[in-house]
Structures are given as C-alpha cells and as structure tokens.
Design a protein around this motif. Structure first.
Motif, PDB file in Angstrom:
ATOM      1  N   ILE A  96     -59.367  46.545  -9.307  1.00  0.00           N
ATOM      2  CA  ILE A  96     -58.274  47.308 -10.090  1.00  0.00           C
ATOM      3  C   ILE A  96     -57.024  47.433  -8.984  1.00  0.00           C
ATOM      4  O   ILE A  96     -55.994  47.523  -9.470  1.00  0.00           O
ATOM      5  CB  ILE A  96     -58.922  48.897 -10.169  1.00  0.00           C
ATOM      6  CG1 ILE A  96     -59.958  48.923 -11.084  1.00  0.00           C
ATOM      7  CG2 ILE A  96     -57.700  49.813 -10.378  1.00  0.00           C
ATOM      8  CD1 ILE A  96     -60.592  50.433 -11.119  1.00  0.00           C
ATOM      9  N   VAL A  97     -57.153  47.269  -7.713  1.00  0.00           N
ATOM     10  CA  VAL A  97     -56.022  47.487  -6.763  1.00  0.00           C
ATOM     11  C   VAL A  97     -55.363  46.221  -6.785  1.00  0.00           C
ATOM     12  O   VAL A  97     -54.148  46.408  -6.968  1.00  0.00           O
ATOM     13  CB  VAL A  97     -56.580  47.647  -5.289  1.00  0.00           C
ATOM     14  CG1 VAL A  97     -55.366  47.361  -4.258  1.00  0.00           C
ATOM     15  CG2 VAL A  97     -57.130  49.075  -5.108  1.00  0.00           C
ATOM     16  N   CYS A  98     -55.858  45.065  -6.805  1.00  0.00           N
ATOM     17  CA  CYS A  98     -55.388  43.714  -7.048  1.00  0.00           C
ATOM     18  C   CYS A  98     -54.673  43.439  -8.351  1.00  0.00           C
ATOM     19  O   CYS A  98     -53.301  42.753  -8.324  1.00  0.00           O
ATOM     20  CB  CYS A  98     -56.233  42.729  -6.797  1.00  0.00           C
ATOM     21  SG  CYS A  98     -57.005  42.416  -5.091  1.00  0.00           S
ATOM     22  N   LEU A  99     -55.235  43.860  -9.447  1.00  0.00           N
ATOM     23  CA  LEU A  99     -54.679  43.601 -10.735  1.00  0.00           C
ATOM     24  C   LEU A  99     -53.432  44.518 -11.059  1.00  0.00           C
ATOM     25  O   LEU A  99     -52.327  44.142 -11.316  1.00  0.00           O
ATOM     26  CB  LEU A  99     -55.478  44.018 -11.886  1.00  0.00           C
ATOM     27  CG  LEU A  99     -56.878  42.948 -12.197  1.00  0.00           C
ATOM     28  CD1 LEU A  99     -57.794  43.620 -13.170  1.00  0.00           C
ATOM     29  CD2 LEU A  99     -56.270  41.588 -12.280  1.00  0.00           C
ATOM     30  N   ALA A 100     -53.551  45.871 -10.481  1.00  0.00           N
ATOM     31  CA  ALA A 100     -52.487  46.758 -10.518  1.00  0.00           C
ATOM     32  C   ALA A 100     -51.505  46.243  -9.400  1.00  0.00           C
ATOM     33  O   ALA A 100     -50.182  46.458 -10.060  1.00  0.00           O
ATOM     34  CB  ALA A 100     -52.961  48.160 -10.231  1.00  0.00           C
ATOM     35  N   GLY A 101     -51.836  46.070  -8.510  1.00  0.00           N
ATOM     36  CA  GLY A 101     -50.677  45.375  -7.492  1.00  0.00           C
ATOM     37  C   GLY A 101     -50.127  44.226  -8.108  1.00  0.00           C
ATOM     38  O   GLY A 101     -48.637  44.169  -7.725  1.00  0.00           O
ATOM     39  N   GLY A 102     -50.731  43.320  -8.470  1.00  0.00           N
ATOM     40  CA  GLY A 102     -50.014  42.151  -9.353  1.00  0.00           C
ATOM     41  C   GLY A 102     -49.203  42.529 -10.282  1.00  0.00           C
ATOM     42  O   GLY A 102     -47.723  41.856 -10.385  1.00  0.00           O
ATOM     43  N   VAL A 103     -49.535  43.333 -11.231  1.00  0.00           N
ATOM     44  CA  VAL A 103     -48.517  43.421 -12.104  1.00  0.00           C
ATOM     45  C   VAL A 103     -47.400  44.286 -11.674  1.00  0.00           C
ATOM     46  O   VAL A 103     -46.199  44.232 -12.061  1.00  0.00           O
ATOM     47  CB  VAL A 103     -49.368  44.405 -13.336  1.00  0.00           C
ATOM     48  CG1 VAL A 103     -48.245  45.150 -14.387  1.00  0.00           C
ATOM     49  CG2 VAL A 103     -50.435  43.756 -14.054  1.00  0.00           C
ATOM     50  N   GLY A 104     -47.490  45.539 -10.614  1.00  0.00           N
ATOM     51  CA  GLY A 104     -46.357  45.865 -10.231  1.00  0.00           C
ATOM     52  C   GLY A 104     -45.450  44.935  -9.307  1.00  0.00           C
ATOM     53  O   GLY A 104     -44.065  45.266  -9.254  1.00  0.00           O
ATOM     54  N   LEU A 105     -45.941  44.328  -8.558  1.00  0.00           N
ATOM     55  CA  LEU A 105     -45.185  43.422  -7.785  1.00  0.00           C
ATOM     56  C   LEU A 105     -44.409  42.422  -8.678  1.00  0.00           C
ATOM     57  O   LEU A 105     -43.341  41.945  -8.522  1.00  0.00           O
ATOM     58  CB  LEU A 105     -45.790  42.575  -6.772  1.00  0.00           C
ATOM     59  CG  LEU A 105     -46.051  42.999  -5.359  1.00  0.00           C
ATOM     60  CD1 LEU A 105     -47.053  42.241  -4.413  1.00  0.00           C
ATOM     61  CD2 LEU A 105     -44.894  43.353  -4.582  1.00  0.00           C
ATOM     62  N   THR A 106     -44.933  42.164  -9.572  1.00  0.00           N
ATOM     63  CA  THR A 106     -44.174  41.186 -10.811  1.00  0.00           C
ATOM     64  C   THR A 106     -42.901  41.903 -11.196  1.00  0.00           C
ATOM     65  O   THR A 106     -41.888  41.241 -11.562  1.00  0.00           O
ATOM     66  CB  THR A 106     -45.160  40.746 -12.013  1.00  0.00           C
ATOM     67  OG1 THR A 106     -46.280  40.180 -11.486  1.00  0.00           O
ATOM     68  CG2 THR A 106     -44.322  39.661 -12.901  1.00  0.00           C
ATOM     69  N   SER A 107     -43.331  43.151 -11.580  1.00  0.00           N
ATOM     70  CA  SER A 107     -42.090  43.975 -12.191  1.00  0.00           C
ATOM     71  C   SER A 107     -41.069  44.134 -11.163  1.00  0.00           C
ATOM     72  O   SER A 107     -40.079  43.999 -11.614  1.00  0.00           O
ATOM     73  CB  SER A 107     -42.811  45.317 -12.555  1.00  0.00           C
ATOM     74  OG  SER A 107     -43.988  45.107 -13.326  1.00  0.00           O
ATOM     75  N   LEU A 108     -41.398  44.401  -9.951  1.00  0.00           N
ATOM     76  CA  LEU A 108     -40.407  44.327  -8.771  1.00  0.00           C
ATOM     77  C   LEU A 108     -39.491  43.063  -8.877  1.00  0.00           C
ATOM     78  O   LEU A 108     -38.304  43.096  -8.711  1.00  0.00           O
ATOM     79  CB  LEU A 108     -41.049  44.501  -7.548  1.00  0.00           C
ATOM     80  CG  LEU A 108     -41.329  45.883  -7.448  1.00  0.00           C
ATOM     81  CD1 LEU A 108     -42.063  46.162  -6.035  1.00  0.00           C
ATOM     82  CD2 LEU A 108     -40.455  47.095  -7.588  1.00  0.00           C
ATOM     83  N   ALA A 109     -40.239  42.045  -9.099  1.00  0.00           N
ATOM     84  CA  ALA A 109     -39.386  40.776  -9.059  1.00  0.00           C
ATOM     85  C   ALA A 109     -38.611  40.441 -10.246  1.00  0.00           C
ATOM     86  O   ALA A 109     -37.390  40.066  -9.944  1.00  0.00           O
ATOM     87  CB  ALA A 109     -40.551  39.417  -8.832  1.00  0.00           C
ATOM     88  N   SER A 110     -39.166  40.964 -11.381  1.00  0.00           N
ATOM     89  CA  SER A 110     -38.177  40.765 -12.627  1.00  0.00           C
ATOM     90  C   SER A 110     -39.141  41.819 -13.568  1.00  0.00           C
ATOM     91  O   SER A 110     -40.156  41.377 -13.962  1.00  0.00           O
ATOM     92  CB  SER A 110     -38.250  39.336 -13.022  1.00  0.00           C
ATOM     93  OG  SER A 110     -37.858  39.330 -14.425  1.00  0.00           O
ATOM     94  N   PRO A 111     -38.386  42.600 -14.033  1.00  0.00           N
ATOM     95  CA  PRO A 111     -38.932  43.342 -15.183  1.00  0.00           C
ATOM     96  C   PRO A 111     -39.283  42.892 -16.531  1.00  0.00           C
ATOM     97  O   PRO A 111     -40.352  43.078 -16.999  1.00  0.00           O
ATOM     98  CB  PRO A 111     -37.817  44.772 -15.490  1.00  0.00           C
ATOM     99  CG  PRO A 111     -37.131  44.664 -14.202  1.00  0.00           C
ATOM    100  CD  PRO A 111     -37.040  43.187 -13.759  1.00  0.00           C
ATOM    101  N   ARG A 112     -38.446  41.687 -16.656  1.00  0.00           N
ATOM    102  CA  ARG A 112     -38.879  41.081 -18.012  1.00  0.00           C
ATOM    103  C   ARG A 112     -39.936  40.196 -17.729  1.00  0.00           C
ATOM    104  O   ARG A 112     -40.739  39.755 -18.753  1.00  0.00           O
ATOM    105  CB  ARG A 112     -37.630  40.125 -18.378  1.00  0.00           C
ATOM    106  CG  ARG A 112     -37.381  39.092 -17.367  1.00  0.00           C
ATOM    107  CD  ARG A 112     -36.067  38.043 -17.699  1.00  0.00           C
ATOM    108  NE  ARG A 112     -35.874  37.510 -16.874  1.00  0.00           N
ATOM    109  CZ  ARG A 112     -34.484  37.474 -16.128  1.00  0.00           C
ATOM    110  NH1 ARG A 112     -33.897  38.560 -16.282  1.00  0.00           N
ATOM    111  NH2 ARG A 112     -34.243  36.758 -15.307  1.00  0.00           N
TER     112      ARG A 112
END
Length: 293
Positions: A96-112
């Motif tokens: 859960i931590v890895c998947l949530a963290g991955g999506v979160g960091l991707t959003s920081l890099a680019s919301p789209r």
C-alpha cells in the motif's frame, strides 16, 4: 542490529530490488520520447519519475507475494513470506505504501501523468489477482511496463507523438508478455513449448526501432547486437536438462535495459544510452544478491 538488517533485506527481496534498474532505464526512454531528441532532458523530472515508477514496481512485486503466499509456500518457499522473514500483513503494508507513494510522486512530477500511474496500478492489481488463473493476465503485466514509457512521456510533454510513444510501448509490452508466459513454467521440471517464444521476444524488441524519426547508427547497431546476443545467451538455461526457466527469466529481465539503451542510442541520446547500459550491469550484479523472480 542483525534483526534490522534481516528485516531490510526481507523488504528488498519482497520488492525485487534487483530489477529496479530496468525500471529506471524504462523511465529514461519515456522521458526521452516526451522531450524529443533535440531537447534537453530535465534531471529533476527524471529522478522523481524514476523513484515513482520504482515504487509502483516494488508495490506490484510485494502484492504478488501477498496474493501468492499459499502457492509460494509449496513452490517458492525461499520467498520472504513463506520463509518467515516478513509477515503477510507487513508485506501488505509495504504494498500500500509503495503504490500510494508511486502515484503521489507521479502527480508531483506532472498532474497529467497521474492518470497513467493510476491505470498502471489497475494493471498491477489485475495481473496479480488473476495471473495464477489464466495466462491472459500476462497482457496486464506487459501493459505495466509499456505504461512506464507512456506515463514518463506524458509527464514531460502533452500530447506526446502518438507513433513515437506507441511503437516502443507496444514493443516492450510484447516482450514482457512473452517473457511472462514462459516464466509461468518456472517451477516445472519438464520442458515447456513456450520456450520457443524467445525468438518472438527478440523480434518484439527489434521492432521497437521501426519508427520514421529513428536512425540506425553504429552505436545503435552495437546495442542491438548486444540485446539479441544477450537474449539468446540467457535462453541457454531454458533449454538445459532439466530446464532452468528461472535463470533465463533473470537474464531476459536484465535485457530490458539493453533494449532501452538501443532505443536511446537510436535517438542520439548517447549519455542516456550509456546510463541504460549501466542499468543492465547493475541488474546483473544485484541479481547475485537478491533474486528478481
């Protein structure tokens, strides 16, 4: 201290740390596609996306062990959960931590690019839920890798060139699908007809170069020969008696970075191609300490 070290090693094995360099090289390709061959690549974007995609990969591998715990207890008791090095509940937390963290960091890099990460997570869940039920689930695994190219490309450019991103992504996806189908017989002692899919793995990889704006220079030819030669070399174990599919799978996984290096060199991204080649070497070294399957 020894317990802490043991716990850390269990988590690294759970997340298949040794395969992460191949994820990094995938990100290099995706960012290069998005930026275009004539533009400078943003280092910060590459780093954030690489960490994000590695977290998603790690979460996917952890989820695989969580859902396959009963099967692994019989067929792969060396893995962290059946060997008792980590509990199934702790592995689920890591997932859960890895998947949530991955999506979160991707959003920081680019919301789209967050949508791409979300679809990737969906493919991860689909594969891990049904891969023991049907070989068709291998398609979801292929999409997971192909989506790394797409997500990284979208993060730096919108819209990315449809052909430029689609052809490499489909080529990588096919390579992974074929690899995954063969890997299903990893724990069998009898030869599997699926081994003959190796030749199509090579074809899928080479076909990623079939895009109008790519060239075939000497460096690209060298990486292509390395890729083809390595896949063939890695296939030797699959044709041993008894077949050692697991050993071949590790080799084919490392070959992903050679495929990435081939693509990057064809676009004139010499430094990035060299980094992808380094990712290949890092994967080989890490496989000696942490199994990638």
């Amino acid at each position: 201290m020894m317990r802490l070290r043991s716990n850390v090693m269990a988590v690294l094995a759970l997340c298949r740390l040794s395969n992460l360099p191949t994820v990094v090289s995938n990100v290099l390709v995706g960012v290069a596609i998005g930026a275009g061959i004539d533009n400078e690549l943003a280092t910060n974007t590459i780093v954030v996306l690489a960490v994000a995609m590695c977290l998603l990969y790690a979460g996917g591998m952890a989820l695989n062990d969580v859902l396959d715990a009963a099967y692994d207890a019989i067929h792969a008791n060396h893995r962290p959960i059946p060997s008792g090095r980590i509990s199934r509940r702790s592995a689920l937390v890591v997932t859960i931590v890895c998947l949530a963290g991955g999506v979160g960091l991707t959003s920081l890099a680019s919301p789209r690019a967050a949508a791409g990460a979300a679809v990737l997570v969906a493919c991860i869940i689909v594969y891990n839920r049904w891969h023991k039920v049907t070989a068709i689930a291998a398609i979801a695994m292929g999409l997971c890798r192909g989506l790394i190219y797409v997500t990284a490309a979208v993060a730096v450019a919108w819209p990315p060139g449809p052909i430029e991103v689609a052809v490499p992504a489909v080529g990588l996806a096919l390579y992974i699908i074929l690899l995954t189908v063969i890997a299903r017989s990893e724990h069998d002692d009898t030869p599997s007809p699926a081994r003959w899919l190796v030749i199509w793995m090579i074809v899928a990889g080479v076909l990623t170069l079939v895009v109008p704006w790519r060239g075939m220079g000497a460096e690209t030819a060298v990486f292509m020969c390395m890729f083809i030669g390595w896949v063939i070399w890695a296939s030797v174990a699959a044709y041993a008696t008894p077949p050692r599919i697991g050993a071949s799978v590790l080799g084919w996984l490392a070959g992903i970075s050679l495929l990435d290096a081939m693509l990057l060199s064809s676009w004139g991204q010499t430094e990035m191609a060299s980094l992808a080649g380094l990712c290949f070497l890092c994967t080989l070294v890490l496989h000696r300490f942490i199994l990638g399957t």
